[in-house]
Design a protein around this motif. Sequence first.
Motif, mmCIF file in Angstrom:
data_model
loop_
_atom_site.group_PDB
_atom_site.id
_atom_site.type_symbol
_atom_site.label_atom_id
_atom_site.label_comp_id
_atom_site.label_asym_id
_atom_site.label_seq_id
_atom_site.Cartn_x
_atom_site.Cartn_y
_atom_site.Cartn_z
ATOM 1 N N TYR A 180 0.839 -1.203 0.000
ATOM 2 C CA TYR A 180 0.000 0.000 0.000
ATOM 3 C C TYR A 180 0.874 1.254 0.000
ATOM 4 C CZ TYR A 180 -3.706 3.196 1.643
ATOM 5 O OH TYR A 180 -4.608 4.227 1.780
ATOM 6 N N GLU A 181 1.885 1.291 0.852
ATOM 7 C CA GLU A 181 2.759 2.461 0.953
ATOM 8 C C GLU A 181 3.521 2.720 -0.342
ATOM 9 O OE1 GLU A 181 4.200 3.364 5.429
ATOM 10 O OE2 GLU A 181 5.048 1.541 4.555
ATOM 11 N N ALA A 182 3.836 1.661 -1.074
ATOM 12 C CA ALA A 182 4.646 1.792 -2.294
ATOM 13 C C ALA A 182 3.804 1.996 -3.554
ATOM 14 C CB ALA A 182 5.518 0.547 -2.457
ATOM 15 N N ASP A 183 2.482 1.969 -3.430
ATOM 16 C CA ASP A 183 1.599 2.027 -4.591
ATOM 17 C C ASP A 183 1.438 3.478 -5.053
ATOM 18 O OD1 ASP A 183 -0.493 1.921 -6.439
ATOM 19 O OD2 ASP A 183 -1.565 0.344 -5.347
ATOM 20 N N PRO A 184 1.904 3.820 -6.270
ATOM 21 C CA PRO A 184 1.811 5.210 -6.719
ATOM 22 C C PRO A 184 0.388 5.658 -7.046
ATOM 23 C CG PRO A 184 2.653 3.816 -8.485
ATOM 24 C CD PRO A 184 2.578 2.954 -7.259
ATOM 25 N N LEU A 185 -0.542 4.716 -7.246
ATOM 26 C CA LEU A 185 -1.929 5.081 -7.537
ATOM 27 C C LEU A 185 -2.765 5.267 -6.271
ATOM 28 C CD1 LEU A 185 -2.880 2.959 -10.681
ATOM 29 C CD2 LEU A 185 -2.356 5.403 -10.547
ATOM 30 N N VAL A 186 -2.201 4.949 -5.114
ATOM 31 C CA VAL A 186 -2.873 5.218 -3.844
ATOM 32 C C VAL A 186 -2.574 6.659 -3.436
ATOM 33 C CG1 VAL A 186 -2.845 4.688 -1.366
ATOM 34 C CG2 VAL A 186 -2.925 2.831 -3.039
ATOM 35 N N TRP A 187 -3.588 7.351 -2.934
ATOM 36 C CA TRP A 187 -3.392 8.719 -2.446
ATOM 37 C C TRP A 187 -2.732 8.659 -1.069
ATOM 38 C CZ3 TRP A 187 -2.965 13.596 -3.550
ATOM 39 C CH2 TRP A 187 -3.179 14.582 -2.575
ATOM 40 N N HIS A 188 -1.581 9.295 -0.936
ATOM 41 C CA HIS A 188 -0.827 9.284 0.316
ATOM 42 C C HIS A 188 -0.821 10.655 0.990
ATOM 43 C CE1 HIS A 188 0.562 5.231 -0.555
ATOM 44 N NE2 HIS A 188 0.958 5.634 -1.750
ATOM 45 N N GLY A 189 -1.653 11.565 0.519
ATOM 46 C CA GLY A 189 -1.708 12.902 1.089
ATOM 47 C C GLY A 189 -2.849 13.066 2.077
ATOM 48 N N PRO A 190 -3.149 14.306 2.461
ATOM 49 C CA PRO A 190 -4.172 14.566 3.481
ATOM 50 C C PRO A 190 -5.582 14.481 2.924
ATOM 51 C CG PRO A 190 -3.245 16.621 2.707
ATOM 52 C CD PRO A 190 -2.445 15.535 2.040
ATOM 53 N N PHE A 191 -6.554 14.403 3.828
ATOM 54 C CA PHE A 191 -7.958 14.513 3.468
ATOM 55 C C PHE A 191 -8.238 15.900 2.899
ATOM 56 C CE2 PHE A 191 -8.928 10.891 6.337
ATOM 57 C CZ PHE A 191 -9.842 10.218 5.544
ATOM 58 N N LYS A 192 -9.152 15.977 1.955
ATOM 59 C CA LYS A 192 -9.640 17.259 1.441
ATOM 60 C C LYS A 192 -10.940 17.609 2.173
ATOM 61 C CE LYS A 192 -6.543 17.309 -1.996
ATOM 62 N NZ LYS A 192 -6.906 17.128 -3.411
ATOM 63 N N ARG A 193 -11.034 18.866 2.612
ATOM 64 C CA ARG A 193 -12.217 19.294 3.364
ATOM 65 C C ARG A 193 -13.503 19.058 2.571
ATOM 66 N NH1 ARG A 193 -13.062 22.477 7.729
ATOM 67 N NH2 ARG A 193 -10.832 22.964 7.837
ATOM 68 N N THR A 194 -13.458 19.326 1.272
ATOM 69 C CA THR A 194 -14.660 19.179 0.445
ATOM 70 C C THR A 194 -15.142 17.737 0.449
ATOM 71 O OG1 THR A 194 -13.918 20.989 -0.961
ATOM 72 C CG2 THR A 194 -15.606 19.536 -1.858
ATOM 73 N N LEU A 195 -14.233 16.785 0.341
ATOM 74 C CA LEU A 195 -14.627 15.376 0.355
ATOM 75 C C LEU A 195 -15.229 14.992 1.704
ATOM 76 C CD1 LEU A 195 -12.998 12.259 -1.082
ATOM 77 C CD2 LEU A 195 -13.357 12.326 1.385
ATOM 78 N N ILE A 196 -14.630 15.437 2.791
ATOM 79 C CA ILE A 196 -15.169 15.085 4.110
ATOM 80 C C ILE A 196 -16.586 15.636 4.272
ATOM 81 C CG2 ILE A 196 -14.866 15.291 6.602
ATOM 82 C CD1 ILE A 196 -11.871 15.605 6.138
ATOM 83 N N ALA A 197 -16.798 16.881 3.845
ATOM 84 C CA ALA A 197 -18.139 17.472 3.943
ATOM 85 C C ALA A 197 -19.137 16.697 3.089
ATOM 86 C CB ALA A 197 -18.094 18.940 3.527
ATOM 87 N N ALA A 198 -18.713 16.287 1.892
ATOM 88 C CA ALA A 198 -19.602 15.515 1.019
ATOM 89 C C ALA A 198 -19.906 14.151 1.622
ATOM 90 C CB ALA A 198 -18.963 15.365 -0.362
ATOM 91 N N LEU A 199 -18.908 13.553 2.243
ATOM 92 C CA LEU A 199 -19.106 12.256 2.888
ATOM 93 C C LEU A 199 -20.095 12.378 4.052
ATOM 94 C CD1 LEU A 199 -16.368 9.647 3.626
ATOM 95 C CD2 LEU A 199 -17.869 10.367 5.473
ATOM 96 N N ASP A 200 -19.944 13.425 4.850
ATOM 97 C CA ASP A 200 -20.854 13.645 5.977
ATOM 98 C C ASP A 200 -22.291 13.807 5.479
ATOM 99 O OD1 ASP A 200 -21.285 13.973 8.763
ATOM 100 O OD2 ASP A 200 -21.313 16.144 8.541
ATOM 101 N N THR A 201 -22.466 14.545 4.389
ATOM 102 C CA THR A 201 -23.792 14.719 3.803
ATOM 103 C C THR A 201 -24.354 13.393 3.305
ATOM 104 O OG1 THR A 201 -23.320 17.005 3.156
ATOM 105 C CG2 THR A 201 -25.079 15.871 1.956
ATOM 106 N N CYS A 202 -23.500 12.591 2.670
ATOM 107 C CA CYS A 202 -23.951 11.298 2.150
ATOM 108 C C CYS A 202 -24.396 10.379 3.285
ATOM 109 C CB CYS A 202 -22.837 10.646 1.339
ATOM 110 S SG CYS A 202 -23.324 9.115 0.519
#
Length: 265
Positions: free
Chosen positions: A167-189
């Motif tokens: 998982y750590e070595a996979d370049p197609l996995v996102w290894h950065g921080p959460f985006k606020r917009t995604l978290i808000a959309a997830l909470d709404t969902c």
Amino acid sequence: MADQWSIAGTRGRIAGRTWTHDAPRYLAVLVHGYGEHIGRYEHVSAALGRHGAAIVAGDHMGHGASEGDRVFVEDFEDVVTDVHSVVEHGRRLFPDIPTVLIGHSMGGMIAARYAQRHGEGLAALVLSGPVLGSWRQTTSLLDLAEIPFTPIDVSTLSRDPEVGRVYEADPLVWHGPFKRTLIAALDTCLTTINHGPRLALPTLWVHGEDDQLVPLPESRGGVDRIKGDDFAERIYSGARHEVFNETNKDEVLADVTGFLDRALS
């Protein structure tokens, strides 16, 4: 080896894969989780293929090989619509067989919402470690002025350390921080799902007892809100978040195919 393709999505091209079968009994549609991509599900597809499935799956917008800003989602209803496009692509390739939906983690949330919107077209639903009910350890980040970057502890994925290393070595996995917009959309969902209809189709819920990423009690609360009459669950002692990648993954996949045998009969 899967065939690769792309189709139009709501916010750009969706990259997908097909695992073909000469005489499929059913079509399985896989829905991956946050920050990952469908290429991590080769062994799941192999097990389903041996069971008689043809399989299709796509990378969500902003994930894997699909277009879009990385892990940026404004509205998960758009992601559900993209999954429906993937389902219909699969049905064109493999017509006249039943369709089952299998979603993991955030993909479990997406799959549950899909079943609320399009459940009449599904023969069965499998939810693996689904984000349902609430996900306070993530949605609470919305209360902060700035969302901190806390890299995932890969040991929480599986008791098999190789899973974390890959998982750590996979370049197609996102290894950065959460985006606020995604978290808000997830909470709404999550709120939409909690107030939506119950699941009127055969449903299996599988979850690791020691899941520290998507804690079992929160998911149970969400599952209890929406589960229908035809419902089964398996909670695996000591297992962590990715039960399809756990040390007992053969047991988990056998439980899934056994459930599908009953649902499709």
